[in-house]
Design an enzyme around this catalytic site. Structure first.
Site, mmCIF file in Angstrom:
data_model
loop_
_atom_site.group_PDB
_atom_site.id
_atom_site.type_symbol
_atom_site.label_atom_id
_atom_site.label_comp_id
_atom_site.label_asym_id
_atom_site.label_seq_id
_atom_site.Cartn_x
_atom_site.Cartn_y
_atom_site.Cartn_z
ATOM 1 N N CYS A 258 -21.838 -8.610 10.617
ATOM 2 C CA CYS A 258 -21.141 -9.116 9.421
ATOM 3 C C CYS A 258 -21.939 -8.914 8.137
ATOM 4 C CB CYS A 258 -20.754 -10.580 9.609
ATOM 5 S SG CYS A 258 -22.120 -11.755 9.655
ATOM 6 N N HIS A 307 -21.603 -16.514 8.909
ATOM 7 C CA HIS A 307 -20.685 -15.377 8.838
ATOM 8 C C HIS A 307 -20.349 -15.085 7.380
ATOM 9 C CE1 HIS A 307 -17.934 -12.443 10.520
ATOM 10 N NE2 HIS A 307 -17.016 -12.825 9.643
ATOM 11 N N HIS A 319 -14.015 -7.873 7.085
ATOM 12 C CA HIS A 319 -15.290 -8.239 7.711
ATOM 13 C C HIS A 319 -15.476 -7.534 9.048
ATOM 14 C CE1 HIS A 319 -13.472 -11.816 10.243
ATOM 15 N NE2 HIS A 319 -12.616 -10.832 10.117
#
Length: 345
Positions: A258, A307, A319
Site C-alpha cells: 500500500c 493502510h 490502492h
C-alpha cells in the site's frame, strides 16, 4: 487542475504477475471436489481468518518497511562517516610522513625535537600536557602540535560514531528479520487455511476478487480536480499501475504494497515522502472530512494507520489492498477499513 478520469489499464504482461498467495488460491480453485478435505463445521469462519491474517500481514509489512527505511538511512550515515574517517586518516598519514622526515633530519643533527616526539607518541594528549615541554615549544611548533592533536582526536571521534551507527544498523536489521519472519508466517498460515476450503468456497473467493477487478475497471470517478499539480501528477502515476499485484515490501514499478504505491507515485512527481503509511499520515496538511477530499489526496485507513491509498474521487480509493489482490479502485464504504483522515501534499 485537470480532472481525473480512469486511464486505460496497463499491459497484460504486468497483470499476469501474481503473488504467491494469489497463485495458490487460483491453483487450488482448479482442484476437483473429490480432493477436498472432509466437511468441517467451522468452515464458515475460515475466510474471515484468512482476511484477518492478510490484515495482520499488511500491518507487519508496514513495520518492516519502516525498519528498512531506517536501515537505509543508517547505512548511508555509516558510509559517510567511514568515508570521512578515511579522508582524515589520509591527512594524518601525510602529516606523520612530514614528521618522520623531520625526525630523521633532527636525529642526524644530534637529537629529536620534543614536537616530533609528540607526533610520534602513542599518547599525544598526555605528552602535550607536560608543563616542561610546553615551556620549550615555540609558537610555530605549538601550532603544529595542536593541529596534529586536533586531527587525531577528530579521527577517533569519527571512528567512534561510525562504530555506534553500525551497532544501530545491526539492531534495525535484526528487527527487519523478525518482521519478515512474522509476515511470512502469516501468509503461510493463510495459504494453509486456503487449502482447507472446498472447491466451491475457493471458487467463490476467486469470483469475489474477479468481481472487485471488474468493478474497478468500470468505476466512475467523476470530474473533480486535484488540489495541486504535483498531487495530480502523483495520482496519474498511481493510475498507470492499476492491475499490478500486491507484494509485501514492494515499491514498484511492477508490484506494490500500500505505501509502496503511494511513495512510488509521488517520486514520479518529483516529491519525496516517507515510505510507511504511519509516517505518510503525518506529512502535508491533514484533511479530516471525507467530503473535503480531492483526487490525489492520501487516504489514511485503520486505527493503527497501517493502510494508505489515494482518494480517487466519487467516494473511491485507489490502492494496493492486500495480498492476493491487485492495485485497483474500490469504494471506501466497501473497503472494510475505517477512514482516519486525508493528507494533502
Amino acid at each position: 487542475m485537470a480532472s481525473h478520469r480512469r486511464p486505460k489499464p496497463p499491459h497484460r504482461a504486468y497483470t499476469s504477475a501474481l503473488t504467491a498467495t494469489a497463485a495458490a488460491a487460483v491453483a487450488l480453485s482448479a482442484q476437483t471436489a473429490s480432493a477436498d478435505p472432509a466437511p468441517d463445521p467451522n468452515k464458515k469462519g475460515v475466510q474471515a481468518q484468512i482476511d484477518r491474517l492478510y490484515e495482520e500481514a499488511t500491518q507487519a509489512t508496514e513495520k518492516y518497511n519502516g525498519a528498512k527505511e531506517e536501515a537505509d538511512t543508517l547505512q548511508k550515515s555509516v558510509s559517510d562517516l567511514q568515508d570521512t574517517a578515511a579522508r582524515k586518516q589520509e591527512d594524518l598519514n601525510t602529516l606523520r610522513e612530514g614528521v618522520g622526515a623531520m625526525a630523521n633530519a633532527q636525529y642526524r643533527s644530534g637529537g629529536i625535537d620534543p614536537s616530533v616526539q609528540l607526533m610520534l607518541s602513542s599518547d599525544p594528549d598526555g605528552f602535550l600536557d607536560q608543563a616542561s615541554l610546553m615551556d620549550r615549544l615555540s609558537d610555530r611548533q605549538l601550532s603544529v602540535l595542536r593541529t596534529f592533536e586536533s586531527r587525531q582526536r577528530a579521527l577517533h571521534q569519527q571512528r567512534a560514531q561510525a562504530s555506534a551507527r553500525l551497532g544501530d544498523l545491526q539492531d534495525v536489521r535484526a528487527e527487519m528479520g523478525r518482521e519478515k519472519k512474522k509476515i511470512q508466517g502469516k501468509l503461510a498460515e493463510a495459504r494453509r487455511l486456503l487449502n482447507t476450503l472446498s472447491a466451491e468456497e475457493r471458487a467463490k473467493a476467486a469470483a469475489e476478487e474477479a468481481r472487485a477487478d471488474r468493478d474497478s475497471a468500470r468505476t466512475d470517478l467523476g470530474n473533480e480536480a486535484s488540489a495541486s499539480g504535483r498531487t495530480a501528477s502523483a495520482f496519474s502515476a498511481a493510475q498507470s499501475r492499476v492491475g499490478m499485484p500486491y507484494v509485501w515490501g514492494a515499491s514498484g514499478p511492477g508490484s506494490f504494497d500500500c505505501s509502496g504505491l503511494t511513495s512510488w507515485a509521488f517520486r514520479q512527481a518529483g516529491v519525496s515522502i516517507p515510505r510507511t503509511s504511519q509516517a505518510q499520515a503525518r506529512v502535508g496538511t491533514r484533511v479530516n472530512s471525507l467530503s473535503a477530499l480531492k483526487p490525489g489526496d492520501l487516504v489514511i485507513m485503520r486505527t493503527d494507520l497501517s493502510h494508505v491509498g489515494f482518494y480517487a474521487g466519487n467516494g473511491q480509493i485507489l490502492h494496493a489492498p492486500k495480498p492476493g489482490a491487485k492495485v485497483r479502485y474500490e469504494s471506501m464504504a466497501r473497503s472494510g477499513m475505517p477512514f482516519m483522515w486525508g493528507v494533502r501534499l
